[in-house]
Design an enzyme around this catalytic site. Structure first.
Site, mmCIF file in Angstrom:
data_model
loop_
_atom_site.group_PDB
_atom_site.id
_atom_site.type_symbol
_atom_site.label_atom_id
_atom_site.label_comp_id
_atom_site.label_asym_id
_atom_site.label_seq_id
_atom_site.Cartn_x
_atom_site.Cartn_y
_atom_site.Cartn_z
ATOM 1 C CG HIS A 1 -0.312 0.351 2.504
ATOM 2 N ND1 HIS A 1 0.599 -0.486 3.115
ATOM 3 C CD2 HIS A 1 -0.435 1.433 3.297
ATOM 4 C CE1 HIS A 1 1.001 0.063 4.241
ATOM 5 N NE2 HIS A 1 0.392 1.227 4.375
ATOM 6 C CG LEU B 188 3.161 3.737 -9.245
ATOM 7 C CD1 LEU B 188 2.976 5.246 -9.146
ATOM 8 C CD2 LEU B 188 3.980 3.371 -10.486
ATOM 9 N N GLY C 34 -0.039 0.064 -5.148
ATOM 10 C CA GLY C 34 -0.799 -0.159 -3.925
ATOM 11 C C GLY C 34 -1.329 1.132 -3.328
ATOM 12 C CB SER D 145 4.297 -6.834 -15.398
ATOM 13 O OG SER D 145 5.065 -6.090 -16.315
ATOM 14 C CB SER D 146 2.585 -5.357 -20.421
ATOM 15 O OG SER D 146 3.590 -4.404 -20.150
ATOM 16 C CB CYS D 147 7.554 -7.541 -18.763
ATOM 17 S SG CYS D 147 7.494 -8.213 -17.093
ATOM 18 C CE1 TYR E 180 8.097 -7.494 -11.179
ATOM 19 C CE2 TYR E 180 7.504 -7.035 -13.461
ATOM 20 C CZ TYR E 180 7.245 -6.913 -12.104
ATOM 21 O OH TYR E 180 6.134 -6.219 -11.686
ATOM 22 C CE LYS F 117 4.621 -8.853 -10.600
ATOM 23 N NZ LYS F 117 3.705 -8.646 -9.462
ATOM 24 C CG HIS G 1 9.516 1.219 -14.495
ATOM 25 N ND1 HIS G 1 8.979 0.985 -13.248
ATOM 26 C CD2 HIS G 1 9.714 -0.004 -15.054
ATOM 27 C CE1 HIS G 1 8.861 -0.315 -13.066
ATOM 28 N NE2 HIS G 1 9.295 -0.942 -14.143
ATOM 29 N NE ARG H 265 18.596 10.072 -17.771
ATOM 30 C CZ ARG H 265 18.452 8.943 -18.456
ATOM 31 N NH1 ARG H 265 18.535 8.955 -19.775
ATOM 32 N NH2 ARG H 265 18.210 7.818 -17.841
#
Length: 313
Positions: A12, A15, A17, A108-110, A137, A141, A180, A188
């Site tokens: 929680h 980002l 949660g 995740s989309s990965c 990762y 998942k 990310h 940056r």
């Protein structure tokens, strides 16, 4: 879900949660619980089992995970596969054993193959090789997805799995190496603006395309699907549109107000050429993303400005 049901949001403070916690509170749910990393180590099976036995939550949103960008995934592969497997296994198993009514797992989309057809449909899972820079990762998942499906098949446990696309928004990780692409670019460009630099260099060629979903939209979709979906198959959550990394960098540059030159370091990895989710299944269920992309970037930059001192400690 009833407004007084006890709902545990794992992760929680993160980002995702954090956004789910805010969305549930906004919707009027009054019995939300969360534990910080110091209060509950989710990789510790004994601690997780004791927590579930004591608290007996009715519903669980599993948003806790070790996450990071290309650099972090490629540098700490053991950490990424070990920590995510432990957390998922402990929470899903404890939820089932303590009579949780329903669990929502965030993937995740990965998880999709590096060269999956675009846009990527849910059925493309496990049809090809993964992107090497984040396969650790991704495999963790995928194991979480399969664990949810297995517990549903063997035990009748109500567990659903959502596959969000690239996320951004308030509460993101702005670490200079482990973040990310979106927060990394924001930081940056901001620091280059502060230092009066003539240019900013972005990793790769700038040609790969990515889809970005505001984390508040993901939280809204999570609540919607927890209340309106109960199937074994995964559900993609995205916006159905993508931009190139070069286009993204230019948009962040404008939002930050950096007036120097944008350059690309083609010796650095690009990652997957394109990652666009097919969200037609979610559309049919009755949900669409709402946040305008440029507005979302500006909002995220404003959050960064308000919290940047915390990142430098």
């Amino acid at each position: 879900m009833n407004k007084t049901d006890k709902i545990y949001i794992a992760g929680h403070r993160g980002l995702v949660g954090g956004a789910i916690y805010r969305r549930l509170a906004q919707a009027g749910f009054t019995n939300l619980i969360g534990r910080t990393h110091k209060e509950l180590e989710l990789s510790n099976q004994k601690a997780v089992n004791e927590f579930f036995e004591r608290e007996k939550p009715d519903y669980v949103f599993l948003a806790a995970a070790r996450v990071g960008g290309i650099f972090a995934n490629d540098t700490y592969p053991a950490d990424f596969i070990r920590d995510n497997l432990l957390v998922q296994c402990n929470v899903i198993d404890a939820a089932y054993r303590n009579d949780v009514k329903k669990l929502l797992f965030l993937g995740s989309s990965c998880i999709y193959p590096k060269f999956a057809p675009q846009p990527m449909k849910e059925e493309h899972l496990l049809t090809g090789e993964l992107e090497p820079t984040n396969e650790w990762y991704a495999i963790a998942k995928i194991a979480g997805i399969k664990m949810c499906q297995a517990y549903r098949r063997q035990y009748g446990f109500s567990a659903i799995s959502l596959m969000p696309t690239n996320l951004y928004g308030p509460g993101d990780n702005f670490h200079p190496e482990n973040s990310h692409v979106m927060p990394a670019l924001i930081r940056r460009f901001h620091e280059a603006k502060e230092q009066g630099l003539a240019d900013v260099t972005v990793w790769g060629t700038g040609t790969p395309k990515r889809e970005f979903l505001h984390v508040d939209d993901l939280a809204d979709a999570s609540l919607f699907l927890m209340e309106h979906y109960d199937g074994e198959q995964i559900v993609n959550v995205g916006v159905g549109e993508d931009v190139s990394i070069g286009e993204l960098a230019a948009m962040v540059k404008d939002a930050v107000g950096f007036e120097g030159e944008l350059k690309f370091d083609t010796s650095k990895p690009d990652g997957t050429p394109r990652k666009l989710l097919d969200v037609s299944k979610l559309d049919r269920l009755g949900w669409k993303a709402k946040t305008n992309f440029k507005v979302g970037i500006a909002q995220t930059y404003q959050w960064f400005l308000e919290h940047q001192d915390d990142f430098r400690r």
